[in-house]
Write a protein that holds these residues in place. Structure first.
Motif, PDB file in Angstrom:
ATOM      1  N   MET A 109      34.245   3.484  -3.266  1.00 17.63           N
ATOM      2  CA  MET A 109      33.404   2.367  -3.670  1.00 17.63           C
ATOM      3  C   MET A 109      32.828   2.594  -5.065  1.00 17.63           C
ATOM      4  SD  MET A 109      32.229  -0.619  -3.027  1.00 17.63           S
ATOM      5  CE  MET A 109      32.281  -1.014  -1.278  1.00 17.63           C
ATOM      6  N   GLY A 110      32.360   3.806  -5.334  1.00 12.89           N
ATOM      7  CA  GLY A 110      31.813   4.102  -6.650  1.00 12.89           C
ATOM      8  C   GLY A 110      32.853   3.960  -7.747  1.00 12.89           C
ATOM      9  N   GLY A 111      34.057   4.474  -7.485  1.00 11.88           N
ATOM     10  CA  GLY A 111      35.130   4.376  -8.471  1.00 11.88           C
ATOM     11  C   GLY A 111      35.550   2.938  -8.721  1.00 11.88           C
ATOM     12  N   SER A 112      35.637   2.149  -7.666  1.00 13.59           N
ATOM     13  CA  SER A 112      36.047   0.753  -7.835  1.00 13.59           C
ATOM     14  C   SER A 112      34.963  -0.056  -8.548  1.00 13.59           C
ATOM     15  CB  SER A 112      36.383   0.135  -6.478  1.00 13.59           C
ATOM     16  OG  SER A 112      35.298   0.220  -5.578  1.00 13.59           O
ATOM     17  N   SER A 113      33.691   0.270  -8.311  1.00 16.73           N
ATOM     18  CA  SER A 113      32.610  -0.425  -9.012  1.00 16.73           C
ATOM     19  C   SER A 113      32.613  -0.088 -10.501  1.00 16.73           C
ATOM     20  CB  SER A 113      31.260  -0.069  -8.392  1.00 16.73           C
ATOM     21  OG  SER A 113      31.160  -0.601  -7.092  1.00 16.73           O
ATOM     22  N   LEU A 114      32.888   1.181 -10.819  1.00 14.89           N
ATOM     23  CA  LEU A 114      32.994   1.566 -12.225  1.00 14.89           C
ATOM     24  C   LEU A 114      34.171   0.861 -12.884  1.00 14.89           C
ATOM     25  CD1 LEU A 114      31.915   3.307 -14.524  1.00 14.89           C
ATOM     26  CD2 LEU A 114      33.409   5.164 -13.737  1.00 14.89           C
ATOM     27  N   LEU A 115      35.280   0.778 -12.167  1.00 12.32           N
ATOM     28  CA  LEU A 115      36.443   0.063 -12.691  1.00 12.32           C
ATOM     29  C   LEU A 115      36.104  -1.402 -12.944  1.00 12.32           C
ATOM     30  CD1 LEU A 115      39.490   0.146 -13.366  1.00 12.32           C
ATOM     31  CD2 LEU A 115      39.940  -0.365 -10.961  1.00 12.32           C
ATOM     32  N   MET A 116      35.328  -1.986 -12.049  1.00 12.54           N
ATOM     33  CA  MET A 116      34.923  -3.382 -12.222  1.00 12.54           C
ATOM     34  C   MET A 116      34.040  -3.534 -13.460  1.00 12.54           C
ATOM     35  SD  MET A 116      33.434  -5.895  -9.279  1.00 12.54           S
ATOM     36  CE  MET A 116      34.930  -5.664  -8.326  1.00 12.54           C
ATOM     37  N   ALA A 117      33.148  -2.573 -13.661  1.00 10.13           N
ATOM     38  CA  ALA A 117      32.274  -2.625 -14.830  1.00 10.13           C
ATOM     39  C   ALA A 117      33.053  -2.520 -16.134  1.00 10.13           C
ATOM     40  CB  ALA A 117      31.239  -1.506 -14.758  1.00 10.13           C
ATOM     41  N   LEU A 118      34.185  -1.816 -16.106  1.00  5.91           N
ATOM     42  CA  LEU A 118      34.995  -1.592 -17.310  1.00  5.91           C
ATOM     43  C   LEU A 118      36.129  -2.596 -17.465  1.00  5.91           C
ATOM     44  CD1 LEU A 118      35.265   2.310 -17.119  1.00  5.91           C
ATOM     45  CD2 LEU A 118      33.693   0.947 -18.513  1.00  5.91           C
ATOM     46  N   THR A 119      36.190  -3.576 -16.580  1.00  2.00           N
ATOM     47  CA  THR A 119      37.258  -4.571 -16.645  1.00  2.00           C
ATOM     48  C   THR A 119      37.253  -5.295 -17.992  1.00  2.00           C
ATOM     49  OG1 THR A 119      37.138  -4.951 -14.253  1.00  2.00           O
ATOM     50  CG2 THR A 119      38.195  -6.645 -15.578  1.00  2.00           C
ATOM     51  N   PRO A 120      38.374  -5.306 -18.709  1.00  5.74           N
ATOM     52  CA  PRO A 120      38.411  -6.016 -19.996  1.00  5.74           C
ATOM     53  C   PRO A 120      38.367  -7.531 -19.777  1.00  5.74           C
ATOM     54  CG  PRO A 120      40.605  -5.232 -19.417  1.00  5.74           C
ATOM     55  CD  PRO A 120      39.659  -4.645 -18.404  1.00  5.74           C
ATOM     56  N   THR A 121      37.815  -8.234 -20.741  1.00  2.00           N
ATOM     57  CA  THR A 121      37.757  -9.689 -20.652  1.00  2.00           C
ATOM     58  C   THR A 121      39.144 -10.281 -20.880  1.00  2.00           C
ATOM     59  OG1 THR A 121      37.328  -9.994 -23.007  1.00  2.00           O
ATOM     60  CG2 THR A 121      35.417  -9.651 -21.581  1.00  2.00           C
ATOM     61  N   TYR A 122      39.283 -11.530 -20.460  1.00  2.06           N
ATOM     62  CA  TYR A 122      40.558 -12.210 -20.685  1.00  2.06           C
ATOM     63  C   TYR A 122      40.809 -12.383 -22.179  1.00  2.06           C
ATOM     64  CZ  TYR A 122      44.356 -15.550 -20.188  1.00  2.06           C
ATOM     65  OH  TYR A 122      45.587 -16.162 -20.252  1.00  2.06           O
ATOM     66  N   ALA A 123      39.748 -12.630 -22.951  1.00  2.00           N
ATOM     67  CA  ALA A 123      39.894 -12.803 -24.389  1.00  2.00           C
ATOM     68  C   ALA A 123      40.404 -11.537 -25.058  1.00  2.00           C
ATOM     69  CB  ALA A 123      38.557 -13.221 -24.999  1.00  2.00           C
ATOM     70  N   ALA A 124      40.010 -10.367 -24.537  1.00  2.00           N
ATOM     71  CA  ALA A 124      40.397  -9.095 -25.158  1.00  2.00           C
ATOM     72  C   ALA A 124      41.745  -8.583 -24.681  1.00  2.00           C
ATOM     73  CB  ALA A 124      39.320  -8.042 -24.871  1.00  2.00           C
ATOM     74  N   PRO A 130      42.157  -9.930 -15.401  1.00  2.00           N
ATOM     75  CA  PRO A 130      42.165 -10.347 -13.994  1.00  2.00           C
ATOM     76  C   PRO A 130      42.863  -9.366 -13.068  1.00  2.00           C
ATOM     77  CG  PRO A 130      42.682 -12.205 -15.409  1.00  2.00           C
ATOM     78  CD  PRO A 130      42.632 -10.998 -16.300  1.00  2.00           C
ATOM     79  N   VAL A 131      43.943  -8.730 -13.542  1.00  2.00           N
ATOM     80  CA  VAL A 131      44.654  -7.772 -12.691  1.00  2.00           C
ATOM     81  C   VAL A 131      43.757  -6.585 -12.355  1.00  2.00           C
ATOM     82  CG1 VAL A 131      46.548  -6.104 -12.629  1.00  2.00           C
ATOM     83  CG2 VAL A 131      46.966  -8.425 -13.456  1.00  2.00           C
ATOM     84  N   VAL A 132      43.064  -6.043 -13.359  1.00  2.00           N
ATOM     85  CA  VAL A 132      42.164  -4.903 -13.128  1.00  2.00           C
ATOM     86  C   VAL A 132      41.053  -5.285 -12.164  1.00  2.00           C
ATOM     87  CG1 VAL A 132      40.471  -3.361 -14.214  1.00  2.00           C
ATOM     88  CG2 VAL A 132      42.670  -3.782 -15.321  1.00  2.00           C
ATOM     89  N   LEU A 133      40.491  -6.482 -12.337  1.00  2.00           N
ATOM     90  CA  LEU A 133      39.404  -6.923 -11.464  1.00  2.00           C
ATOM     91  C   LEU A 133      39.881  -7.067 -10.023  1.00  2.00           C
ATOM     92  CD1 LEU A 133      36.410  -7.856 -11.443  1.00  2.00           C
ATOM     93  CD2 LEU A 133      37.283 -10.192 -11.587  1.00  2.00           C
ATOM     94  N   VAL A 134      41.073  -7.632  -9.844  1.00  2.00           N
ATOM     95  CA  VAL A 134      41.609  -7.794  -8.499  1.00  2.00           C
ATOM     96  C   VAL A 134      41.825  -6.438  -7.840  1.00  2.00           C
ATOM     97  CG1 VAL A 134      43.638  -8.520  -7.182  1.00  2.00           C
ATOM     98  CG2 VAL A 134      42.654 -10.053  -8.874  1.00  2.00           C
ATOM     99  N   VAL A 135      42.379  -5.481  -8.586  1.00  2.00           N
ATOM    100  CA  VAL A 135      42.593  -4.140  -8.035  1.00  2.00           C
ATOM    101  C   VAL A 135      41.268  -3.508  -7.629  1.00  2.00           C
ATOM    102  CG1 VAL A 135      43.334  -1.787  -8.598  1.00  2.00           C
ATOM    103  CG2 VAL A 135      44.759  -3.730  -9.272  1.00  2.00           C
ATOM    104  N   ALA A 136      40.259  -3.634  -8.496  1.00  2.00           N
ATOM    105  CA  ALA A 136      38.941  -3.069  -8.188  1.00  2.00           C
ATOM    106  C   ALA A 136      38.358  -3.695  -6.933  1.00  2.00           C
ATOM    107  CB  ALA A 136      37.990  -3.275  -9.372  1.00  2.00           C
ATOM    108  N   ARG A 137      38.495  -5.010  -6.804  1.00  2.00           N
ATOM    109  CA  ARG A 137      37.940  -5.698  -5.631  1.00  2.00           C
ATOM    110  C   ARG A 137      38.702  -5.338  -4.363  1.00  2.00           C
ATOM    111  NH1 ARG A 137      33.184  -7.257  -3.796  1.00  2.00           N
ATOM    112  NH2 ARG A 137      33.226  -9.190  -2.600  1.00  2.00           N
ATOM    113  N   LEU A 138      40.013  -5.155  -4.472  1.00  2.00           N
ATOM    114  CA  LEU A 138      40.797  -4.736  -3.314  1.00  2.00           C
ATOM    115  C   LEU A 138      40.375  -3.343  -2.842  1.00  2.00           C
ATOM    116  CD1 LEU A 138      44.360  -5.984  -4.341  1.00  2.00           C
ATOM    117  CD2 LEU A 138      42.872  -6.951  -2.591  1.00  2.00           C
TER     118      LEU A 138
END
Length: 437
Positions: A109-124, A130-138
């Motif tokens: 849970m801690g690792g996935s939350s950190l990954l969510m915090a570091l998710t790059p924006t769509y603009a960047a 979106p792929v990183v965010l989906v993986v973190a949420r899964l």
């Protein structure tokens, strides 16, 4: 499965060599703090979803996969990963020990939350965001699905004789605490940095905090005592699906125990404010205040329910919950108006009844399965039932409204609670008999 005891209200001493851990207070802290952190991380996404969507799933994105991935992120975790987590992490708890599984779930849970915090924006980063965010949420779904299986068994097996119900109640004390902290942190961040900065970076700070809190939970859990002996852990390990194969009746029993409770829980703790907004035009801000007050009240009720179950048994509380909802769900939901006090009274009344289940759920589930397959035996059918009936509660409520039959939803809730009431009537009483270790 346990049977009623003739020994009266005092639980008999455990069998030789199977005594519960010697530091029950530390065990309770390890399970409760870790579970609260898990639910903080899981629910923070819900409170911050609008900010996340604007950065990661922007309107007018030129890639057609973006809205598809947005939908997948919302639904796949709730309806797929939690049962998978219950099965996999339950198997880890049965094979390698409860403490090992609790360590894995909180680090995940801690690792996935950190990954969510570091998710790059769509603009960047385009579609990578979106792929990183989906993986973190899964990964979060995998973790929270496994947490119930592992923490349920750990809590109940850590309880001193005659206190399984009390220890069981802290499952929902900590779950509710995590929900309140997630709501409070979101409100505090918004008040401190404002909407613009919240959109830019504030939502990420909430997930960084979640990752740090996971480290605190990990540190506390490292000092916990394993509830299974070295000899038990050295025995032949159960297969991944052994609980389902060897105990199909018990697996179905977990589903029956959970069905009415999960629809009632998600309706009264999550969907009720939306139900009031959609059906009677209740003010959104006021509904959040009502929800916060009600949840704090709900958390305080849990230990009382657990202690009552240790004295009088689990079945009286379970039947009070299920029959109460079967009879009162319809009039309670129909009595909701646009009055602040109306919604507060309805929500608190429902949560009083719901305590009959939530305060004893961990103990009841643990008393159904033998120790060798207890965690996986609970984890998979419980999480699957929650996904089918609890996770779909908002959808069903909205569906009935869209079909022009909003009054049908209360009857749906009452009907499922009646199903569970019939299960509870035939459920053997396990409060006054030693837990198999």
């Amino acid at each position: 499965m346990t049977q009623p005891s003739d020994a009266g209200p005092t639980e008999a001493a455990p069998q030789a060599g199977t005594a519960p851990p010697t530091r029950p207070g530390r065990q309770l802290l390890a399970a409760s703090v870790g579970n609260a952190v898990e639910w903080y991380d899981w629910l923070a996404y819900t409170f911050l979803a609008t900010y996340i969507a604007a950065e990661i799933f922007p309107k007018g994105a030129d890639n057609s996969l973006v809205p598809l991935l947005s939908t997948f992120a919302v639904f796949a975790v709730g309806f797929f990963m939690r049962p998978v987590g219950g099965l996999l992490m339950g198997a880890v708890a049965d094979r390698s020990g409860r403490r090992a599984a609790l360590t894995v779930t909180i680090l995940l849970m801690g690792g996935s939350s950190l990954l969510m915090a570091l998710t790059p924006t769509y603009a960047a980063a385009g579609i990578l965001g979106p792929v990183v965010l989906v993986v973190a949420r899964l990964l979060q779904g995998l973790s929270v699905g496994g947490e119930f299986a592992a923490s349920t068994t750990f809590l109940v097996e850590s309880a001193p004789p005659g206190r399984r119900g009390l220890f069981s109640s802290f499952q929902y004390v900590s779950t509710t605490a995590g929900q309140l902290v997630a709501s409070g942190v979101t409100a505090l961040l918004l008040a401190s940095v404002g909407d613009v900065q919240m959109q830019a970076w504030g939502w990420r700070a909430a997930f960084v905090l979640g990752a740090l809190l996971s480290l605190v939970g990990f540190w506390i859990r490292r000092g916990a005592q394993e509830t299974r002996s070295a000899g038990q852990l050295a025995a032949p390990r159960p297969g991944l699906f052994e609980a389902l194969r060897s105990h199909p009746r018990e697996s179905l029993l977990i589903c029956g125990i959970t069905t009415g409770a999960t629809i009632a829980y998600y309706t009264w703790t999550s969907y009720l404010p939306t139900y009031a907004q959609v059906n009677v035009g209740f003010d959104k801000g006021d509904s959040l205040v009502v929800g916060t007050i009600s949840l704090a009240f709900f958390a305080l009720l849990q230990p009382l329910g657990g202690m009552l179950s240790d004295r009088f048994g689990r079945k009286p509380l379970l039947l009070t919950f299920a029959i109460g909802f079967a009879v009162l769900a319809v009039p309670l939901l129909r009595s909701v108006t646009d009055s602040f006090m109306s919604l507060l009274l309805v929500q608190c009344a429902g949560l009083v009844l719901l305590t009959g289940y939530t305060s004893v759920a961990a103990a009841v589930n643990a008393e159904v399965f033998p120790a060798r397959v207890r965690a996986a035996g609970i984890g998979f059918p419980y999480s699957l039932t929650v996904a089918l009936f609890g996770g779909t509660a908002p959808y069903m409520g909205t569906l009935f409204k869209d079909l022009g039959h909003p009054d049908a939803f209360p009857f749906y809730v009452a009907g499922l609670c009646l199903v569970s009431a019939l299960v509870y009537l035939r459920l053997p009483e396990g409060a006054h008999k030693p837990l198999e270790r």
